[in-house]
Design an enzyme around this catalytic site. Structure first.
Site, PDB file in Angstrom:
ATOM      1  N   HIS A 112       0.859  -1.181   0.000  1.00 28.00           N
ATOM      2  CA  HIS A 112       0.000   0.000   0.000  1.00 28.00           C
ATOM      3  C   HIS A 112       0.898   1.235   0.000  1.00 28.00           C
ATOM      4  CE1 HIS A 112      -3.715  -2.119   1.964  1.00 28.00           C
ATOM      5  NE2 HIS A 112      -3.213  -2.809   0.944  1.00 28.00           N
ATOM      6  N   GLU A 143       0.966   3.850   1.806  1.00 28.64           N
ATOM      7  CA  GLU A 143       1.445   4.232   3.133  1.00 28.64           C
ATOM      8  C   GLU A 143       2.631   3.378   3.571  1.00 28.64           C
ATOM      9  OE1 GLU A 143      -1.689   3.425   2.138  1.00 28.64           O
ATOM     10  OE2 GLU A 143      -3.115   3.985   3.692  1.00 28.64           O
ATOM     11  N   CYS A 182      -6.136   1.627   5.941  1.00 24.64           N
ATOM     12  CA  CYS A 182      -6.715   0.381   6.444  1.00 24.64           C
ATOM     13  C   CYS A 182      -6.082   0.063   7.803  1.00 24.64           C
ATOM     14  CB  CYS A 182      -6.468  -0.753   5.452  1.00 24.64           C
ATOM     15  SG  CYS A 182      -4.725  -1.247   5.326  1.00 24.64           S
ATOM     16  N   CYS A 210      -2.234  -0.499   7.636  1.00 24.59           N
ATOM     17  CA  CYS A 210      -1.472   0.740   7.499  1.00 24.59           C
ATOM     18  C   CYS A 210      -1.563   1.586   8.767  1.00 24.59           C
ATOM     19  CB  CYS A 210      -1.950   1.515   6.283  1.00 24.59           C
ATOM     20  SG  CYS A 210      -1.548   0.683   4.725  1.00 24.59           S
TER      21      CYS A 210
END
Length: 150
Positions: free
Chosen positions: A54, A56, A84, A87
Site C-alpha cells: 500500500h 502508506e 486500512c 497501514c
C-alpha cells in the site's frame, strides 16, 4: 508548503497508480519540522504481487530505510484514502506525528471506520488525525477507477 500542496502530490501519486492499473491511492511522508518530502508513492500491490504494498507502507519503509531508523517521530503522512487497519498499525509503530487523509473508507478504513485502530487500548501511539483533505478529488479518482472496471 500548505497541507493541500502535499495532498496534491499524493493525488499525483494516486493518478500514477491508476495509470499502472493499481487502486489509485497515493501517499507522501514529510519531515514535520522542515517540510522536506522524505518519500512519495502510489499503491504497488499488483506490480509487486505484494498485498502489503500500500502507498502508506511504501513511504514508511522508504523513509525509515533512508534514515536507517525504525521510527519516524516528527513526520507527517498525507494519504488520499483513509488507511486500512494494516497501514494504521504501521503508522502507529512508526510513531508518525500527524496523519492527513483525503477520502473516507467506510468499508476498509481502519482509522475512523472499522477497527478504529488508534482508539484501541492496545495502541501505543496515536497520531493527530485530520480527514477530509481534498476529499472530493480523492473520492472521484477511486469512483472513476472502479467504474471503469465494472
Amino acid at each position: 508548503m500548505k497541507d493541500t500542496g502535499y495532498m496534491e502530490i499524493a493525488l499525483d501519486e494516486a493518478r500514477a497508480a491508476a495509470g499502472r492499473g493499481e487502486v489509485p491511492v497515493g501517499a507522501v511522508l514529510v519531515d514535520g519540522a522542515t517540510g522536506e518530502i522524505l518519500a512519495r508513492a502510489g499503491n504497488r500491490t499488483e506490480a509487486t504481487a505484494d498485498p502489503t504494498a500500500h502507498a502508506e507502507m511504501l513511504v514508511i519503509r522508504e523513509a525509515a530505510a533512508n534514515a536507517a531508523v525504525p521510527r519516524l517521530a516528527g513526520c507527517d503522512l498525507y494519504v488520499t484514502l483513509e488507511p486500512c487497519a494494516m497501514c494504521a498499525a504501521a503508522i502507529s509503530f512508526a510513531r508518525i506525528r500527524r496523519l492527513y487523509y483525503g477520502a473516507e473508507d467506510p468499508k476498509g478504513g481502519g482509522v475512523d471506520h472499522g477497527p478504529r485502530f488508534f482508539g484501541q487500548p492496545t495502541c501505543h501511539h496515536r497520531p493527530e488525525v485530520y480527514g477530509g483533505i481534498a476529499e472530493s478529488e480523492a473520492a472521484e479518482l477511486l469512483r472513476d477507477f472502479f467504474r471503469e472496471r465494472r
